[in-house]
Design a protein around this motif. Structure first.
Motif, short mmCIF file in Angstrom:
data_model
loop_
_atom_site.label_atom_id
_atom_site.label_comp_id
_atom_site.label_asym_id
_atom_site.label_seq_id
_atom_site.Cartn_x
_atom_site.Cartn_y
_atom_site.Cartn_z
N GLN A 14 46.23 51.54 34.55
CA GLN A 14 47.55 51.09 34.08
C GLN A 14 47.44 49.78 33.32
N ALA A 15 46.43 48.98 33.61
CA ALA A 15 46.25 47.72 32.87
C ALA A 15 45.82 48.01 31.43
N ALA A 16 44.93 49.00 31.27
CA ALA A 16 44.51 49.38 29.91
C ALA A 16 45.69 50.03 29.17
N TYR A 17 46.48 50.81 29.88
CA TYR A 17 47.68 51.42 29.26
C TYR A 17 48.59 50.33 28.69
N ARG A 18 48.76 49.23 29.43
CA ARG A 18 49.61 48.14 28.92
C ARG A 18 49.11 47.64 27.57
N GLN A 53 34.49 40.40 36.32
CA GLN A 53 35.35 41.00 37.35
C GLN A 53 35.17 42.52 37.41
N HIS A 54 34.34 43.07 36.51
CA HIS A 54 34.06 44.51 36.52
C HIS A 54 35.34 45.33 36.48
N ALA A 55 36.18 45.04 35.51
CA ALA A 55 37.45 45.75 35.40
C ALA A 55 37.81 45.91 33.93
N VAL A 56 38.64 46.91 33.65
CA VAL A 56 39.23 47.07 32.32
C VAL A 56 40.70 46.65 32.44
N PRO A 57 41.31 46.22 31.34
CA PRO A 57 40.84 46.25 29.97
C PRO A 57 40.02 45.02 29.60
N VAL A 58 39.15 45.26 28.57
CA VAL A 58 38.50 44.16 27.87
C VAL A 58 38.78 44.41 26.39
N LEU A 59 39.17 43.37 25.68
CA LEU A 59 39.45 43.51 24.24
C LEU A 59 38.57 42.56 23.45
N ILE A 60 38.01 43.09 22.37
CA ILE A 60 37.20 42.25 21.48
C ILE A 60 37.81 42.33 20.08
N ASP A 61 38.16 41.17 19.53
CA ASP A 61 38.79 41.14 18.21
C ASP A 61 38.08 40.08 17.34
N GLY A 62 36.79 40.32 17.16
CA GLY A 62 36.02 39.41 16.31
C GLY A 62 35.62 38.12 17.01
N LEU A 101 55.43 40.58 35.50
CA LEU A 101 54.50 40.13 36.55
C LEU A 101 54.78 40.77 37.90
N THR A 102 55.98 41.33 38.06
CA THR A 102 56.28 42.06 39.30
C THR A 102 55.20 43.10 39.58
N THR A 103 54.79 43.76 38.53
CA THR A 103 53.71 44.72 38.72
C THR A 103 52.34 44.12 38.38
N ILE A 104 52.27 43.39 37.24
CA ILE A 104 50.94 42.94 36.78
C ILE A 104 50.29 42.02 37.83
N ALA A 105 51.09 41.10 38.39
CA ALA A 105 50.50 40.13 39.32
C ALA A 105 50.67 40.52 40.78
N ASP A 106 51.76 41.24 41.09
CA ASP A 106 52.09 41.39 42.50
C ASP A 106 51.91 42.79 43.09
N ALA A 107 52.11 43.84 42.33
CA ALA A 107 51.96 45.18 42.93
C ALA A 107 50.63 45.83 42.55
N VAL A 112 44.25 48.64 43.01
CA VAL A 112 43.12 48.92 42.10
C VAL A 112 41.93 49.51 42.88
N PRO A 113 41.04 50.21 42.19
CA PRO A 113 39.93 50.88 42.88
C PRO A 113 39.14 49.98 43.84
N ARG A 114 38.88 48.71 43.46
CA ARG A 114 38.05 47.88 44.34
C ARG A 114 38.76 47.56 45.65
N VAL A 115 40.08 47.48 45.62
CA VAL A 115 40.85 47.24 46.86
C VAL A 115 40.84 48.51 47.71
N ARG A 116 41.04 49.64 47.05
CA ARG A 116 41.01 50.92 47.79
C ARG A 116 39.65 51.11 48.45
N LYS A 117 38.60 50.78 47.70
CA LYS A 117 37.24 50.96 48.22
C LYS A 117 37.03 50.07 49.45
N HIS A 118 37.50 48.83 49.35
CA HIS A 118 37.32 47.90 50.46
C HIS A 118 38.10 48.36 51.69
#
Ligand SMILES: N[C@@H](CCC(=O)N[C@@H](CS)C(=O)NCC(=O)O)C(=O)O
Length: 218
Positions: A14-18, A53-62, A101-107, A112-118
């Motif tokens: 969902q972060a990459a979707y944003r 942090q081993h997570a997506v998204p990562v953006l490269i713009d030059g 931020l209700t979702t990006i920071a708090d929900a 995320v997969p690393r929390v589920r895994k833990h």
């Protein structure tokens, strides 16, 4: 000729979707490298080097790799200001960012997969417990979004105006993920109405996890 914007993402992130929505709303051209989070590719190769942090998204713009979806979208806003994804008025701008931020920071961070895994490896959470955990955090955010939308003093198509922006991006990514996780959304009338309006736009509809989902993967 400047290089194409590069995005490291994953169809169900969902972060990459944003970030995809923001790129598309701004009419930018980009090339996406898929990082299969289900196969652990976030710990290998380029993405591991680009994001400690081993997570997506990562953006490269030059320039150097940028991480964190909100920071990336704010970067895009500053470099490619039209159409604006944040209100100009400082108060409305803070309110729209706060909504997102209700979702990006708090929900989202709870699910995320690393929390589920833990939760599974350290605390032995099984599939049912995990589903309940995810649903809990997704419902809390849906409820908060619904209350904010129900009480806003604004007659507008999207969260903070008649054009989609950062709040709608947060809302759409959250609802899309809720649907993937079978979290019910029907009781949130304002949220679902805006989600449907978002899906009427190519930028939201064509780049969603649901649209990109490879056949046979749940
Ligand atoms: N707060 C970050 C969250 C990044 C994040 O955790 N992304 C997830 C996918 S939605 C991920 O790559 N997770 C890998 C993992 O948890 O192992 C953002 O908004 O960009």
């Amino acid at each position: 000729m400047p290089e194409k914007i590069r995005l490291f993402g994953f169809w169900r992130s969902q972060a990459a979707y944003r970030v995809r929505i923001a790129l598309a709303l701004k009419g930018l051209d980009w090339e996406e490298t898929s990082v299969d989070l289900l196969a652990g590719e976030q710990f290998q190769g380029d993405i591991a080097a680009h994001n400690p942090q081993h997570a997506v998204p990562v953006l490269i713009d030059g320039g150097p790799p940028l991480t964190q979806s909100l920071a990336i979208i704010e970067y895009l806003e500053e470099c490619y200001p039209r159409p604006a994804l944040f209100p100009q008025d400082p108060y409305a701008r803070a309110a729209a960012r706060s909504f997102a931020l209700t979702t990006i920071a708090d929900a989202h961070p709870f699910t995320v997969p690393r929390v589920r895994k833990h939760l599974a490896t350290r605390f032995g959470a099984d599939d049912t417990e995990m589903k309940s955990w995810i649903r809990h955090w997704q419902e809390q955010a849906l409820q908060a979004m619904e209350e904010r939308l129900a009480t806003r003093q604004l007659d507008a198509s999207f969260c903070f105006g008649d054009q989609p922006g950062i709040a709608d991006i947060g809302l759409a990514s959250h609802v899309s993920s809720a649907m993937m996780n079978d979290t019910p959304i029907d009781e949130y009338a304002n949220v679902t109405a805006i989600y449907q309006r978002c899906l009427g736009l190519e930028a939201f509809a064509s780049h969603s996890p649901q649209a990109l989902k490879p056949d046979g993967i749940g």
